[in-house]
Design an enzyme around this catalytic site. Structure first.
Site, short mmCIF file in Angstrom:
data_model
loop_
_atom_site.label_atom_id
_atom_site.label_comp_id
_atom_site.label_asym_id
_atom_site.label_seq_id
_atom_site.Cartn_x
_atom_site.Cartn_y
_atom_site.Cartn_z
N GLY A 1 -13.93 28.42 22.84
CA GLY A 1 -12.56 28.92 22.98
C GLY A 1 -12.50 30.15 23.87
O GLY A 1 -13.50 30.59 24.42
N VAL A 2 -11.30 30.69 24.00
CA VAL A 2 -11.05 31.82 24.90
C VAL A 2 -11.16 33.12 24.11
O VAL A 2 -10.76 33.18 22.96
CB VAL A 2 -9.65 31.68 25.52
CG1 VAL A 2 -9.39 32.81 26.50
CG2 VAL A 2 -9.51 30.33 26.21
N GLY A 3 -11.71 34.15 24.73
CA GLY A 3 -11.71 35.46 24.10
C GLY A 3 -13.10 36.07 24.02
O GLY A 3 -14.08 35.48 24.47
N ASN A 4 -13.14 37.25 23.41
CA ASN A 4 -14.38 38.02 23.40
C ASN A 4 -15.46 37.41 22.52
O ASN A 4 -16.64 37.44 22.87
CB ASN A 4 -14.09 39.46 22.96
CG ASN A 4 -13.38 40.24 24.06
OD1 ASN A 4 -13.95 40.52 25.09
ND2 ASN A 4 -12.10 40.55 23.85
N GLU B 1 -12.68 24.07 28.13
CA GLU B 1 -11.34 24.30 28.66
C GLU B 1 -11.38 25.45 29.66
O GLU B 1 -10.93 25.33 30.79
CB GLU B 1 -10.46 24.70 27.48
CG GLU B 1 -9.12 24.09 27.42
CD GLU B 1 -8.41 24.55 26.16
OE1 GLU B 1 -8.00 23.69 25.39
OE2 GLU B 1 -8.26 25.77 25.95
N ASN C 1 -0.42 32.21 19.25
CA ASN C 1 -0.48 31.69 20.62
C ASN C 1 -0.15 30.20 20.67
O ASN C 1 0.68 29.77 21.45
CB ASN C 1 -1.88 31.90 21.20
CG ASN C 1 -2.29 33.36 21.21
OD1 ASN C 1 -1.45 34.25 21.30
ND2 ASN C 1 -3.57 33.61 21.08
N GLY D 1 -6.38 23.81 22.86
CA GLY D 1 -7.24 22.63 22.88
C GLY D 1 -8.08 22.48 21.63
O GLY D 1 -8.87 21.55 21.53
#
Lengths: 498, 498
Positions: B261-264, B287, B377, B381
């Protein structure tokens, strides 16, 4: 019969003696279709003898899906099951699960074989399968269902075959058994139309693993279908109108195959589709084929049908017997990982129709848990299809138990299918098409179209209260009130206020 | 530049004048990568002028996923959006959604293009795209993200191109744009390994639809990555240990690609995997690619990477600029329906790692809704991957906001991923592997491994109370108490009792 096989013929009790405490049984059977019927009662008797002596005897049971009394019922009553995968619907098994006596893990049916092969779940040590034929070199021909039987046969150390003479060896040719290669060395599933054959009509095993063959001659223990009631008829009519409208608007190409859940409502919908004079002939790419297949054939509407189980009433089974050669041209039985496979379901553009136990105004569906706690049957294939299909349709009677329960509630007590995937909801009251809507727009539309009039104002009150008091207006839930319908039912026996 | 294109070069304000009240905008952009940055602020100015005159001006906005301030921020503040699809993360857009001013439909990202093409969602009338090149015969070369841009370009009546000189036309060759044929006349997605090219590096459109070209030279407006904190490091270490163990046990073949996933936290996990001396080189089928890509390269661990967006920090973008030829050999950008496609995700055996907002003791995951009501958010995905991957891993810090919130709760307030699909949970406290477990066994294991010590007894108390008082012991929820953690937080500011 070849001598090597003849030597393995034995009684059910002798075969059952091959099953030990702690074994993991991988059984054939998907719904009442093709589960073993003779050896499991003998295992139950064996378990009781152990228990009477104060010795432990419990096995883990894998099947395709639900099975009948001789397997799930007998073993549950004998307290012979420790863990159960991946689906069930027998009252005694359900009771054992909800009492905490059987540990049940409820899995998406397309995942089961794959997870077993990957070592994510216990490895079946014994496979017990209903088969119509077996050859000395280890080709096993399955009966009325595919299930996950191929994987159980391939993984097990010992194989017990119930060689069932009822349908005869010709039934085997309905099957197409294909096991995808494990990732990362994988290929595609080369099914591009409903009847594409990509595997073999048998399961190949090492013949040395065949430990016992028990002969029998038994039909599947199914019930006659109940006559349609007004609620099923109303749901079916709403769906037929919708599909015709979508076809007219160009949003549903005519060649898309249908998937339909198990039960009387599903059967009613397919029958209604076949009876409509404006519907072109169509295909099924589904989990379970029921008697509706014969209505579709009789109305000259069947193009082709793919399934993992043929669940026919006693009358339907007679017809299968009589018309086997003709049916074989149009019907194929696959393993459940292929009947429900995301790749194929997405590619073919399956239109999916499943029953909800309850659904909520924001579009979430509960298929499994009564009051968030009590397991009904399991998620089955509904998730496989909902997530990957062309268009998912959920249906339910608007109320049950003499209007004391609304199937449409403020918040579902368990979510099996989330608002991100669901699109169309149908009750006897009407059909809500919520594609592209925000949660609040969905709620208004679902209440208007699907709620029973007795519950419409109560549901609207919850929505309006939320729009005033919820922490946000995107999905305006108020957690302290979200389960008021359910708590009233628990306390007073009805979701309606006194 | 060819004259036919040159004639279309115009200012942002002139391009914005092509957008009318009621238009449906399909924009490029997936995270802060490759969203249009010049025309949207001009549309916002135009909307404000309309509003000042008392005239309506609102558009529907589709993108790949979230975008930055110039698109989501500007248009939200100008009240220029009526409906938003399919994902967002900008504070002003989020505020507008949770205030009820913008109708947001939160969709699985692999579904969006397909649903738009099928006519299930409003048809984009105007496409606005960030591009690195365009040819007179209508070949459009995209920038740092694929998103759903190909479909929007193909469906729209008018196309506005932001011809962004920043990365230069060479960036276009990263793309592989493939649109599956509509069912029932469909083929497979012939991707068998991460870098397989199955389409074209451009999107072909009718050149007559190109209504305006606005030139610019702008990087993606991204932020530097935050330095890793102890919680992220602990989560990453738990995941690395687990993957190594699974590889050793033969349950996770070494060639499986990762999705993250997205992020830190996601960035930290991939960085930690690349730094571990025992990890073999690996691939990503994901993604969004973040700066962790460079750690993987620098540690000689990158086999190949497929994504739909390259979200790089300013420093990462400089490196992309400098090392473009080498990166092009190992990185591919796809449309999001292909980066997240169930067929490919299942076939390649993607190991999926996503962040949970909260998760519950029985294994359900909330990725989207704070207190069941407030949209964070979107599901993005995470559902595409969780449902179809080889093995889904969910991660979260065990507590947030100075321990006043436990991310592990008795019952999630919204379910995005159900217990039927989830398998592995990781917090800074530990990792719970619940494959094959019943709900009660899962609950005990998740509490033991993942709960913060401050919350362990409270969670166990709920489970034990349920085992005594719930209507069934399969998933022993007590509806009247299921949200006690959340109600305490709402009332007293902490999930811990006073």
């Amino acid at each position: 019969m070849h001598k090597t096989l003849k030597d393995k013929i034995t009684t059910a009790d002798e075969a059952a003696a091959l099953v030990q405490n702690g074994d993991v049984i991988g059984a054939s059977g998907f719904t009442q279709a093709a589960y073993p019927k003779v050896v499991p009662p003998a295992i139950a008797r064996r378990a009781r003898r152990f228990h009477e002596r104060g010795e432990p005897f419990q096995v883990v049971l894998f099947t395709g899906a639900s099975t009948g009394d001789e397997l799930d019922g007998e073993l549950a009553r004998a307290q012979a099951i420790s863990r159960r995968y991946p689906y069930q619907s027998h009252p005694d098994m359900r009771h054992a699960i909800n009492s905490g006596d059987v540990a049940f893990a409820d899995l998406h049916l397309s995942h089961v074989s794959h997870y077993v092969r990957c070592g994510f779940l216990p490895r079946p040590t014994v496979a017990i399968v209903d088969a119509v034929d077996v050859t000395p070199d280890g080709k096993i021909y399955l009966s009325t269902s595919g299930g996950s039987t191929a994987t159980y046969l391939q993984m097990a150390d010992r194989i017990i075959i119930e060689l069932n003479r009822h349908f005869g060896p010709a039934l085997g040719a309905f099957h197409d058994t294909f096991t995808p290669a494990p990732p990362p060395r994988c290929s595609n599933i080369p099914i591009y139309s409903v009847l594409d054959r990509v595997g073999e009509p048998f399961v190949q095993v090492d013949p040395n693993k065949i430990a016992a063959i028990v002969e029998c001659d038994l039909p599947d223990s199914t019930s006659p279908f109940k006559p349609l009631n007004d609620v099923s008829r109303a749901i079916a009519a709403n769906i037929v109108d919708f599909i015709k409208h979508e076809q007219k608007m160009g949003r549903m190409p005519k060649g898309l195959p249908y998937q339909s859940g198990v039960g009387n409502v599903a059967n009613a919908v397919l029958t209604a589709l076949s009876q409509d004079p404006d519907m072109s002939p169509f295909s099924l790419y589904t989990e379970v084929i029921q008697d509706a297949l014969f209505s579709i054939i009789d109305n000259d509407k069947l193009v082709a049908a793919s399934c993992t189980a043929m669940l026919f009433s006693p009358e339907g089974q007679s017809r299968l017997h009589r018309e086997m050669p003709a049916l074989k041209e149009k019907v194929i039985i696959r393993q459940q990982e292929i009947s429900n496979h995301p790749e194929v379901v997405r590619r073919l553009g399956v239109v999916s129709m499943n029953t909800a136990l309850e659904f909520d105004i924001f579009g979430n569906v509960n298929s499994t848990h009564v009051m968030g706690a009590k397991m009904m049957n399991g998620v089955g294939g509904s998730g496989d299809f909902t997530q990957n299909c062309y268009l998912p349709i959920f249906m339910a009677p608007s109320t049950v138990r003499d209007h004391t329960i609304s199937t449409l509630v403020p918040m579902v007590t368990h979510t099996d299918h989330s608002e991100h995937a669901t699109k169309i909801f149908v009750t006897d009251q009407g059909l809500a098409d919520v594609r592209g809507m925000s949660p609040v727009a969905r709620a208004r539309h679902i209440i208007q179209k699907c709620a029973h009039p007795l519950y419409r104002d109560l549901l609207t009150d919850y929505l309006e209260y939320g729009l005033r008091h919820a922490p946000a207006k995107h999905t305006p839930h108020v957690l302290g009130k979200a389960f008021d319908f359910h708590l009233r039912l628990q306390k007073d026996g009805s979701m309606l206020p006194k």
